[in-house]
Design an enzyme around this catalytic site. Structure first.
Site, mmCIF file in Angstrom:
data_model
loop_
_atom_site.group_PDB
_atom_site.id
_atom_site.type_symbol
_atom_site.label_atom_id
_atom_site.label_comp_id
_atom_site.label_asym_id
_atom_site.label_seq_id
_atom_site.Cartn_x
_atom_site.Cartn_y
_atom_site.Cartn_z
ATOM 1 N N ASP A 174 -19.019 15.712 -65.060
ATOM 2 C CA ASP A 174 -17.730 15.029 -64.974
ATOM 3 C C ASP A 174 -17.534 14.416 -63.587
ATOM 4 O O ASP A 174 -18.045 14.936 -62.591
ATOM 5 C CB ASP A 174 -16.624 16.059 -65.251
ATOM 6 C CG ASP A 174 -15.243 15.455 -65.255
ATOM 7 O OD1 ASP A 174 -14.956 14.644 -66.148
ATOM 8 O OD2 ASP A 174 -14.447 15.800 -64.349
ATOM 9 N N GLU A 207 -20.868 10.861 -65.183
ATOM 10 C CA GLU A 207 -19.746 9.986 -65.511
ATOM 11 C C GLU A 207 -19.386 9.122 -64.305
ATOM 12 O O GLU A 207 -18.982 9.642 -63.267
ATOM 13 C CB GLU A 207 -18.523 10.814 -65.928
ATOM 14 C CG GLU A 207 -17.315 9.948 -66.249
ATOM 15 C CD GLU A 207 -16.013 10.739 -66.325
ATOM 16 O OE1 GLU A 207 -15.164 10.393 -67.160
ATOM 17 O OE2 GLU A 207 -15.845 11.701 -65.536
ATOM 18 N N ASN A 237 -8.461 35.054 -81.328
ATOM 19 C CA ASN A 237 -8.534 34.764 -79.890
ATOM 20 C C ASN A 237 -7.691 33.558 -79.487
ATOM 21 O O ASN A 237 -7.814 33.069 -78.367
ATOM 22 C CB ASN A 237 -9.988 34.578 -79.444
ATOM 23 C CG ASN A 237 -10.653 33.345 -80.074
ATOM 24 O OD1 ASN A 237 -9.993 32.470 -80.618
ATOM 25 N ND2 ASN A 237 -11.976 33.288 -79.990
ATOM 26 N N ASP A 238 -6.819 33.093 -80.389
ATOM 27 C CA ASP A 238 -5.996 31.917 -80.062
ATOM 28 C C ASP A 238 -5.142 32.175 -78.826
ATOM 29 O O ASP A 238 -5.007 31.313 -77.955
ATOM 30 C CB ASP A 238 -5.094 31.549 -81.243
ATOM 31 C CG ASP A 238 -5.878 31.008 -82.425
ATOM 32 O OD1 ASP A 238 -7.114 30.904 -82.319
ATOM 33 O OD2 ASP A 238 -5.250 30.701 -83.451
#
Length: 625
Positions: A337, A366, A148-149
């Site tokens: 985030d 964050e 799956n790269d």
């Protein structure tokens, strides 16, 4: 962006269906989000976003016991329809029909599924100060499935030779090494974003979402993510999901076909502007609305449009998506985030609705700034002058990290102590409603590796590492920090900070998991991290115990953690030579103690002698008896 052929074809199909019998739902509807939901949720309300060509021309209706259609919302883009449902406590799990009609004629029926919740779902426990978090950037940790790269049809292919490219790490790579993580003593894993990031380049980091309900195929599938949480939970490890409410990726499936004209801030290309990054404007009592909006409403990056959370449809979409993942994947926490960049009132609602659904859950936000006064204002229970209230339980303790880095790197000067910045920053804990629930760290995916921060001084590195484990809060270690991963050439280069984990790829000559090729120093630090993890887990005094510390003097800083059963004394010595520490100064907390055991070496100390000799540039942890 949808193809011209599809845009032309769908209306012709829809017209044909209307002239004959009913259509198949999948021929007209592209998406319904959330893709499914659950019965028995705390909040009975559910809003569905329905997308399909000219779907706004149709009128939906629902007939299912316990489910009521409260409102149909049609927006300026006819390709969207929003419907508000109420799911009563009496509703049963199962599929129910949503009928779509025009002029009273049935066009098609869509079956929507309500699932049964997991047993005890609402009472799930989030990560807490008993945990030790391991942070992983998935693309750079381990390649468990090379097939799956590169995925056909996605914009960016794998290229491990490109520091900014995708390297092939995936969910299977994490699953394959759960035993390593458990053996090291970590009890929670924070994984950088795994949702689809179908961007043209620099997509490996995951912070430009293009589908909120789909794991990126180059990491795996939604089922792979479920398997990760299930396998991790079996080993006593919680999974923390990294989420982003502030922005998404420019190639998100709705870009160019947004539901409303204010879906994004500065939606048109000619009006596009970027955030000022001026964090002080939000708490500043004298800031203008113009400056506040310049911070909150600007795009985070040229490829990251800013989401307009003041649009109630957008706000509800994002909140439901977060709850969906908590419920679906049985999460042990959320890391949010850029927590302070979105609309503050929205983030308060977002955090409160999640915590209302899961009262024992945990979310860490964050706020990347080294000012405790700014960070603390976002935590649940904080009384702010402007009346702002949040339900956010935890924040990342950037101020303490910066103070630790500063203290370790300062050179001794007359009439000052290099530990003062660290001592004083911890003293600011009076600003936080719950400092014990802060996430502490020495480095992460956005700042230089800690070994670089201390200029590759191994003794200072170990001092900082030990401080992380004995102070209050929830310690977090970034993958590879346990073997001194560093980047000497450009310490602040994010792509190099997020370097490949040695051994995560079959061709690697160095392997952290088997220790093949590790240097003596790397093995030493790895053993130290493992020992500290297990020591902290075995000693509740380091998790929830009280903290007392003494004003640093003569380059020695002493900190105590204790509960009813155990007392632990930590001595930090920045003198370069062996130092004799006079115990009489610490009698307030040592009264009656006669013996101490070094937690890392098992060496015994006779406290009746009145002094303890500690090595230069070192940290010593003593179990007081």
């Amino acid at each position: 962006m949808r193809s011209l052929n599809k845009i032309i074809l769908i209306p012709l199909l829809a017209l044909t269906f209307l002239m004959s019998n009913t259509a198949n739902a999948q021929d007209i509807i592209d998406r319904i989000e959330p893709t499914f939901w659950w019965v028995g949720m705390h909040n009975p309300n559910l809003q569905l976003m329905i997308h399909g060509d000219k779907i706004g021309d149709l009128n939906p209706s629902v007939s299912y016991k316990g489910v009521t259609l409260e409102q149909v919302i049609k927006v300026e883009n006819p390709n969207y329809l929003f419907i508000n449902l109420n799911i009563s406590p009496e509703a049963k799990a199962g599929s129910f029909p949503i009928e779509f009609k025009i002029d009273g004629k049935l066009v098609f029926t869509y079956k929507y599924e309500l699932k049964q919740r997991r047993k005890g779902s609402a009472e799930r426990e989030g990560f807490c100060n008993k945990d030790i978090i391991y942070l992983i950037t998935p693309d750079r940790f381990a390649n468990g499935d090379p097939s799956n790269d590169t995925v056909k049809g996605m914009r960016e292919a794998a290229d491990r030779s490109d520091k900014n490219g995708r390297h092939g790490g995936d969910i299977k790579g994490i699953i394959d090494h759960l035993d390593y993580i458990k053996d090291m003593g970590f009890t929670a894993i924070w994984v950088n974003p795994l949702l689809e990031n179908d961007m043209e380049k620099y997509s490996y980091h995951g912070y430009a979402t293009t589908d909120y309900y789909k794991i990126d195929p180059r990491f795996g599938t939604n089922n792979d993510y479920l398997r990760l949480t299930e396998e991790a939970n079996k080993k006593g490890i919680k999974i923390i999901m990294d989420m982003i409410e502030n922005h998404n990726g420019l190639f998100h499936w709705w870009t160019g076909d947004e539901p409303t004209n204010d879906w994004y801030h500065y939606q048109s290309e000619e009006k596009k502007t970027f955030t000022s990054h001026k964090k002080f404007t939000i708490p500043d009592p004298y800031a203008t609305n113009t400056d506040k909006e310049a911070y909150s409403d600007g795009w985070f990056d040229t490829i990251m449009p800013d989401l307009n959370q003041r649009n109630p449809l957008m706000a509800n979409y994002l909140i439901q998506n977060s709850i969906w993942w908590v419920e679906y994947a049985n999460l042990g926490g959320i890391r949010q985030d850029t927590y302070t960049y979105p609309d503050p009132d929205f983030m308060a609602e977002w955090s409160c609705r999640i915590m209302a659904e899961y009262p024992n859950f945990n979310i860490v936000g964050e706020e990347w700034i080294d000012q405790p006064a700014i960070v603390s204002r976002w935590q649940k229970g904080k009384i702010n002058e402007n009346g702002y209230e949040s339900c956010l339980p935890s924040l990342i303790d950037f101020p303490l990290q910066k103070a630790l880095e500063t203290a370790l790197n300062l050179e001794k000067k007359p009439y000052s102590d290099t530990f003062n910045s660290l001592y004083e920053t911890l003293a600011y804990d009076f600003l936080y409603p719950d400092p014990y629930n802060l996430v502490t760290m020495i480095d992460n995916h956005d700042i230089a590796r800690f070994y670089n921060q201390v200029n590759e001084n191994l003794d200072l590195f170990k001092m900082g590492l030990i401080y992380l484990y004995v102070t209050r809060g929830i310690p977090q270690i970034y993958y590879g920090t346990e073997i001194l991963i560093n980047n000497t050439e450009i310490p602040d280069d994010h792509s190099l900070i997020r370097t490949d984990m040695p051994g995560g790829w079959k061709s690697d000559s160095v392997n952290v998991f088997t220790e093949k090729g590790l240097t003596k120093e790397q093995k030493e630090v790895k053993d130290l991290v493992k020992k500290l993890n297990h020591f902290r887990t075995d000693n509740p005094a380091l998790q929830t115990g009280q903290l007392k510390h003494y004003v640093p003097r003569d380059e020695v800083y002493v900190l105590f953690r204790f509960d009813e059963k155990k007392k632990i004394m930590s001595i930090f010595n920045k003198n370069k030579d062996l130092t004799s520490v006079e115990l009489s100064h610490y009698q307030e907390l040592l009264e009656g103690a006669t013996k101490a055991i070094n937690a890392l070496t098992n060496e015994s100390y006779d406290l009746k002698k009145g002094t303890i000799n500690v090595e230069g540039t070192s940290a010593t942890i003593l179990i007081i008896e």
